[in-house]
Scaffold this active site. Sequence first.
Site, mmCIF file in Angstrom:
data_model
loop_
_atom_site.group_PDB
_atom_site.id
_atom_site.type_symbol
_atom_site.label_atom_id
_atom_site.label_comp_id
_atom_site.label_asym_id
_atom_site.label_seq_id
_atom_site.Cartn_x
_atom_site.Cartn_y
_atom_site.Cartn_z
ATOM 1 N N ASP A 11 18.705 -18.829 -46.300
ATOM 2 C CA ASP A 11 19.688 -19.306 -47.275
ATOM 3 C C ASP A 11 20.387 -20.536 -46.686
ATOM 4 O O ASP A 11 20.622 -20.597 -45.480
ATOM 5 C CB ASP A 11 20.713 -18.191 -47.539
ATOM 6 C CG ASP A 11 21.419 -18.342 -48.872
ATOM 7 O OD1 ASP A 11 21.235 -17.468 -49.728
ATOM 8 O OD2 ASP A 11 22.159 -19.338 -49.048
ATOM 9 N N LEU A 27 14.559 -16.383 -54.551
ATOM 10 C CA LEU A 27 15.798 -16.304 -55.334
ATOM 11 C C LEU A 27 16.687 -17.512 -55.052
ATOM 12 O O LEU A 27 17.826 -17.566 -55.520
ATOM 13 C CB LEU A 27 16.573 -15.021 -54.984
ATOM 14 C CG LEU A 27 16.149 -13.734 -55.697
ATOM 15 C CD1 LEU A 27 14.788 -13.255 -55.229
ATOM 16 C CD2 LEU A 27 17.168 -12.636 -55.448
ATOM 17 N N TYR A 84 18.626 -27.002 -64.358
ATOM 18 C CA TYR A 84 18.332 -25.600 -64.058
ATOM 19 C C TYR A 84 17.172 -25.106 -64.930
ATOM 20 O O TYR A 84 16.165 -24.612 -64.410
ATOM 21 C CB TYR A 84 19.588 -24.772 -64.318
ATOM 22 C CG TYR A 84 19.460 -23.301 -63.996
ATOM 23 C CD1 TYR A 84 19.451 -22.862 -62.672
ATOM 24 C CD2 TYR A 84 19.368 -22.349 -65.013
ATOM 25 C CE1 TYR A 84 19.355 -21.508 -62.376
ATOM 26 C CE2 TYR A 84 19.278 -20.996 -64.725
ATOM 27 C CZ TYR A 84 19.272 -20.582 -63.404
ATOM 28 O OH TYR A 84 19.171 -19.236 -63.115
ATOM 29 N N LYS A 88 13.494 -24.367 -63.442
ATOM 30 C CA LYS A 88 12.900 -23.020 -63.447
ATOM 31 C C LYS A 88 11.574 -23.006 -64.210
ATOM 32 O O LYS A 88 10.646 -22.282 -63.847
ATOM 33 C CB LYS A 88 13.885 -22.031 -64.078
ATOM 34 C CG LYS A 88 15.101 -21.735 -63.203
ATOM 35 C CD LYS A 88 14.725 -20.806 -62.047
ATOM 36 C CE LYS A 88 15.923 -20.418 -61.221
ATOM 37 N NZ LYS A 88 15.613 -19.497 -60.146
HETATM 38 N N1 LIG Z 1 22.506 -13.490 -61.772
HETATM 39 C C1 LIG Z 1 21.882 -13.698 -62.909
HETATM 40 O O1 LIG Z 1 22.339 -13.253 -63.973
HETATM 41 C C2 LIG Z 1 20.588 -14.475 -62.934
HETATM 42 C C3 LIG Z 1 19.969 -14.687 -64.178
HETATM 43 C C4 LIG Z 1 18.771 -15.395 -64.208
HETATM 44 C C5 LIG Z 1 18.180 -15.840 -63.048
HETATM 45 N N2 LIG Z 1 18.802 -15.624 -61.860
HETATM 46 C C6 LIG Z 1 18.151 -16.173 -60.668
HETATM 47 O O2 LIG Z 1 18.231 -15.266 -59.596
HETATM 48 C C7 LIG Z 1 18.429 -15.964 -58.365
HETATM 49 C C8 LIG Z 1 19.659 -15.441 -57.657
HETATM 50 O O3 LIG Z 1 20.792 -15.612 -58.502
HETATM 51 P P1 LIG Z 1 22.253 -15.137 -58.064
HETATM 52 O O4 LIG Z 1 22.953 -14.719 -59.291
HETATM 53 O O5 LIG Z 1 22.150 -14.215 -56.924
HETATM 54 O O6 LIG Z 1 22.883 -16.531 -57.628
HETATM 55 P P2 LIG Z 1 23.643 -16.928 -56.282
HETATM 56 O O7 LIG Z 1 24.135 -18.327 -56.477
HETATM 57 O O8 LIG Z 1 24.628 -15.884 -55.912
HETATM 58 O O9 LIG Z 1 22.475 -16.893 -55.219
HETATM 59 C C9 LIG Z 1 21.606 -17.972 -54.984
HETATM 60 C C10 LIG Z 1 21.411 -18.065 -53.487
HETATM 61 O O10 LIG Z 1 20.494 -19.133 -53.214
HETATM 62 C C11 LIG Z 1 21.035 -19.933 -52.160
HETATM 63 N N3 LIG Z 1 20.496 -21.289 -52.324
HETATM 64 C C12 LIG Z 1 20.746 -22.168 -53.312
HETATM 65 N N4 LIG Z 1 20.064 -23.312 -53.118
HETATM 66 C C13 LIG Z 1 19.351 -23.123 -51.965
HETATM 67 C C14 LIG Z 1 18.480 -23.958 -51.216
HETATM 68 N N5 LIG Z 1 18.184 -25.210 -51.624
HETATM 69 N N6 LIG Z 1 17.951 -23.459 -50.073
HETATM 70 C C15 LIG Z 1 18.250 -22.205 -49.646
HETATM 71 N N7 LIG Z 1 19.089 -21.378 -50.306
HETATM 72 C C16 LIG Z 1 19.632 -21.845 -51.460
HETATM 73 C C17 LIG Z 1 22.535 -19.861 -52.343
HETATM 74 O O11 LIG Z 1 23.275 -20.214 -51.197
HETATM 75 C C18 LIG Z 1 22.721 -18.403 -52.739
HETATM 76 O O12 LIG Z 1 22.852 -17.572 -51.628
HETATM 77 C C19 LIG Z 1 18.533 -17.453 -58.718
HETATM 78 O O13 LIG Z 1 17.287 -18.066 -58.504
HETATM 79 C C20 LIG Z 1 18.848 -17.439 -60.188
HETATM 80 O O14 LIG Z 1 18.354 -18.582 -60.845
HETATM 81 C C21 LIG Z 1 19.990 -14.963 -61.782
#
Ligand SMILES: NC(=O)c1ccc[n+]([C@@H]2O[C@H](COP(=O)([O-])OP(=O)(O)OC[C@H]3O[C@@H](n4cnc5c(N)ncnc54)[C@H](O)[C@@H]3O)[C@@H](O)[C@H]2O)c1
Length: 348
Positions: free
Chosen positions: A54, A96, A168, A172
Amino acid sequence: MRSQLIQFSELRRGAAREAGRIKRRALVAGGAGFLGSHLCQRLVADGYDVVCMDNLDTGRLENLSALVGNASFQFVQHDVVHALPPLGRFDEIYNLACPASPPHYQRDPIHTMKTSVLGALNLLDKAVDSGARIFQASTSEVYGDPSVHPQPESYLGNVNTIGPRACYDEGKRSAETLFFDYSRSYGVDIRVGRIFNTYGPRMQPDDGRVVSNFIVQALRGEDITIYGDGSQTRSFCYVDDLIEFFIRLMRSNLVGPVNIGNPVEFTVRELAEIVIELTGSSSKLIFQPLPADDPKQRRPDISLARRELDWTPAVDLRAGLGRTIEYFDGLMRSPDNYSIPASASLAS
Ligand SMILES: NC(=O)c1ccc[n+]([C@@H]2O[C@H](COP(=O)([O-])OP(=O)(O)OC[C@H]3O[C@@H](n4cnc5c(N)ncnc54)[C@H](O)[C@@H]3O)[C@@H](O)[C@H]2O)c1
């Protein structure tokens, strides 16, 4: 000769794994975030050696506090936009890594796009080298502002390619394309889940998502901000249900894309009213204009996940909100632990 040796050592590793002598190794990119930290904990509990990668853009090391000192867990700070450091082979890779809430992914839209596209490429290359099964955390945002309700996986979407959410949504979509091209070109063993709104402990209080916004405002006794008239609908999946889906998908033969979420629909106004009731807050509702490209309705068609994975959400909204409110309440009572800006914006 080299490939024969690799094949031989693969067979020996496979046999040793079967005999329980070697633990399975998983790489979780984005593992310090909301969903990723729950996934790391689940995989360690299931007996995996886990490497969490991360860049701590939106993730927090505090989310991993339960794993610190665990010999089966390792944290590596790295941005997936850049070539991955040498970390050895993995059996499973979970992608993720990507900021997930509008204020976070719009803060540096170009880096968001790079994260989705270059991050997917780097992790897919790692899957090729490792012979790993790889999961892509895709999103309901690939459907844009949908004209079909609920959205089946076959719906191709209605995305504005030049709007403020496009970094975004289109990032994706491109990542999904890369996953399927790596599968067709190199035989990579892919899994793609399209995640709908998920909530629970370790969401960030300032992430601008509707559940965290409402809970923070209610706990502070502030008025609750509804964008639009509150008749837009969302469906909310509790985090434990989502993690169970990840695990089932990775252990199945289903490639996807597979929708994942809770199909029970609530209006944003109903959500606000339930949060006020559960927190016992005296907050009132106030209404502001809808942000650009905010979808009016969002509900997954999860028949594929039900049929192929026997998955169904187990935690209802009131139970999940209760646990999430408890988490935020704890955070807000120890303000040193987390600084929450005075006002959060942009519900989604
Ligand atoms: N939470 C939701 O409702 C939801 C819905 C649809 C998709 N998602 C997808 O699930 C995944 C996780 O979402 P979340 O809610 O935990 O979000 P979040 O922002 O809490 O987690 C994302 C993580 O990715 C890390 N990150 C971001 N860019 C990075 C990079 N370039 N290199 C390394 N690490 C990086 C961040 O520091 C963070 O820890 C994401 O890909 C998101 O698009 C989440």
